[in-house]
Scaffold this active site. Structure first.
Site, PDB file in Angstrom:
ATOM      1  N   LEU A 188       0.830  -1.214   0.000  1.00  0.00           N
ATOM      2  CA  LEU A 188       0.000   0.000   0.000  1.00  0.00           C
ATOM      3  C   LEU A 188       0.864   1.263   0.000  1.00  0.00           C
ATOM      4  O   LEU A 188       0.500   2.270  -0.616  1.00  0.00           O
ATOM      5  CB  LEU A 188      -0.954  -0.002   1.199  1.00  0.00           C
ATOM      6  CG  LEU A 188      -1.974  -1.157   1.194  1.00  0.00           C
ATOM      7  CD1 LEU A 188      -2.879  -1.075   2.415  1.00  0.00           C
ATOM      8  CD2 LEU A 188      -2.820  -1.142  -0.083  1.00  0.00           C
ATOM      9  N   HIS A 447      -3.436  23.294  22.134  1.00  0.00           N
ATOM     10  CA  HIS A 447      -4.463  23.609  21.147  1.00  0.00           C
ATOM     11  C   HIS A 447      -3.925  24.658  20.175  1.00  0.00           C
ATOM     12  O   HIS A 447      -3.279  25.607  20.620  1.00  0.00           O
ATOM     13  CB  HIS A 447      -5.701  24.162  21.852  1.00  0.00           C
ATOM     14  CG  HIS A 447      -6.741  24.642  20.895  1.00  0.00           C
ATOM     15  ND1 HIS A 447      -7.571  23.765  20.213  1.00  0.00           N
ATOM     16  CD2 HIS A 447      -7.070  25.900  20.471  1.00  0.00           C
ATOM     17  CE1 HIS A 447      -8.372  24.469  19.426  1.00  0.00           C
ATOM     18  NE2 HIS A 447      -8.091  25.764  19.568  1.00  0.00           N
TER      19      HIS A 447
END
Ligand SMILES: Cc1cc2nc3c(=O)[nH]c(=O)nc-3n(C[C@H](O)[C@H](O)[C@H](O)COP(=O)(O)OP(=O)(O)OC[C@H]3O[C@@H](n4cnc5c(N)ncnc54)[C@H](O)[C@@H]3O)c2cc1C
Length: 468
Positions: A188, A447
């Protein structure tokens, strides 16, 4: 002159073992049959494949994402020669790095084919056919693996039309149709490279799923993502023939469950059906070293073979055929030989598929937990609900956390998504320390980061995610 340790093979298992042993004050030599150090990983595996994966991913980004991000660069073009030159330079830098580290750590090297002549004795046969004997207190077999063919099928690799992963790293032009036999990691990854560069890719796989052994949920969703990228899949298909044709080659296969035979034409066929342990010419039988039914060197929990003073590590022994597993075993053996308590935790070995998006996992899959009768809970969080993923247009995929139903201990983490191969390590560290999903869910995450999805999936395991 007698050595404390002679390592046969300089792949990630062997070279790391040699360096660690030298750092621990042992007198070390390495025997390598190839012209360069670094084994499969550095020369024809992890490193060159990642150079091509990165370059082709950049091309795909430029082609498909730049416009949406407001970046105008004209029509991006592939320069295959330059891409290959980047790959070759990356390999050279890495293998030269190993030479440098050997010198720095005063590790001696012998170029030639190593043979175990018995406990304490290694023969090295050079290109001139002459053999010299080296004496050593300990031998470490780190001879790795080689390409496996297709069981029961005669495959004649020419590395141009019928290729192994090695040929797949050096094609001179992009094949119009690449047929990949084997829907595992290597097939893959290399399929992704050539698909991004313009090939139509068809994957023929024996199992009913790609990435056999990975979490079923992950494999299914990942297959859909690859299909969107243009991959075609023939699952549950047993290849019965790979043959060269006038132009290109043909692949013949039949449904595993029975049915009509099908033949497809390919410009290039990549056979990526796995690897076999490599012990050719090592003289293990004569030296009395036991092997298992799959041709791997048998070892105990301390990586010792049945012959005192002979150890084995990496792809040539039991366990996942991964570079970092080989490295960790190399370190453990060096420590054991030096009288320390070397150890590898086989329950926490991450596995990464470096496609786009990446797939990464550590610990148990849901299927494994079900089979073992373990009561577990699942927390899932999609990247579509992650702010950073939206900002980068990388919203494909999700994080899945599996934790013990009673103790909340994390048993497995599976991620499909951009940067999954980096994010998986917070799960690995947590699991090494026996952490719970609540530990992970209550750990402050910066964040905005993709890693916040890992925290949210952990929150989902024992209560509720915030952003869903
Ligand atoms: C295309 C491809 C991509 C891969 N990508 C990844 C990846 O991204 N991440 C990952 O973790 N793994 C990856 N792997 C797997 C990884 O390369 C192997 O797990 C790893 O190299 C095993 O290390 P090793 O030290 O056991 O053996 P090897 O790296 O195979 O090294 C063995 C060495 O021993 C030498 N040798 C063998 N016999 C003798 C002898 N008799 N005398 C002297 N020398 C001898 C060989 O020449 C070789 O240099 C990939 C493999 C391939 C093929």
């Amino acid at each position: 002159m007698a050595y404390d340790v002679v390592v046969i093979g300089s792949g990630p298992g062997g070279y790391v073992c040699a360096i660690k042993a030298a750092q621990l004050g042992l007198k070390v030599a390495v025997v390598e049959k190839n012209a360069t150090f670094g084994g499969t990983c550095l020369n024809i595996g992890c490193i060159p494949s990642k150079a091509l994966l990165h370059a082709s991913e950049m091309l795909a980004e430029a082609q498909h994402s730049f416009d949406a991000l407001g970046v105008e660069v004209g029509t991006p073009k592939m320069n295959l020669k330059k891409m290959m030159a980047h790959k070759d330079a990356t390999v050279a830098a890495n293998v030269n790095g190993v030479s440098f580290l050997f010198k720095k750590n005063k590790i001696e090297s012998f170029q030639g084919i190593g043979k175990v002549l018995g406990a304490g004795k290694v023969g090295v046969t050079g290109a001139d056919g002459k053999t010299q004997e080296i004496e050593t207190k300990n031998i470490v077999i780190a001879t790795g693996s080689d390409v496996a063919g297709i069981p029961g099928v005669n495959v004649e690799f020419d590395e141009k039309v019928i290729i192994s992963s090695t040929g797949g790293l050096s094609l001179e032009k992009v094949p119009a149709h690449l047929v990949v036999v084997g829907g595992g990691v290597i097939g893959l990854e290399l399929g992704s490279v050539w698909a991004r560069l313009g090939a139509k890719v068809t994957v023929v796989e024996y199992l009913d799923t790609i990435l056999g052994g990975m979490d079923g949920d992950v494999a299914k969703q990942f297959q859909r993502m690859l299909a969107k990228q243009g991959f075609e899949f023939k699952l549950g298909s047993k290849v019965t023939g790979v043959a060269k044709a006038k132009k290109g080659a043909t692949v013949t296969f039949e449904p595993v469950k029975g049915g009509d035979t099908e033949t497809i034409e390919a410009d290039v066929v990549l056979v990526a059906t796995g690897r076999r342990p490599y012990t050719d010419g090592l003289g293990l039988k004569e030296a009395g070293v036991e092997m298992d039914e799959r041709g791997r060197v048998k070892t105990d929990g301390h990586l010792r073979t049945n012959v005192a003073g002979i150890y084995a590590i990496g792809d040539v022994v039991f366990g996942p055929m991964l570079a970092h597993k080989a490295e960790d075993e190399g370190v453990a053996v060096a420590e054991i030989i030096a009288g320390q308590a070397g150890h590898v935790n086989y329950d926490v070995i991450p596995g990464v598929v470096y496609t786009s998006p990446e797939v990464a996992s550590v610990g148990k899959t849901e299927d494994e937990l079900k089979k073992a009768g373990v009561a577990y809970k699942v927390g899932k969080f999609p990247f579509t609900a992650n702010g950073r993923a939206r900002a980068m247009l990388h919203t494909d995929g999700f994080v899945k956390v599996l934790a013990d139903k009673d103790s909340d201990r994390v048993l497995g983490v599976h991620i499909v998504g951009f940067g999954a191969g980096e994010m998986i390590h917070e799960a690995a560290v947590l699991m090494e320390f026996g952490g719970s999903s609540e530990d992970l869910g209550r750990t402050c995450h910066a964040h905005p980061t993709m890693s916040e999805a890992v925290k949210e999936a952990a929150l989902a395991t024992f209560f509720k995610p915030i952003h869903m």
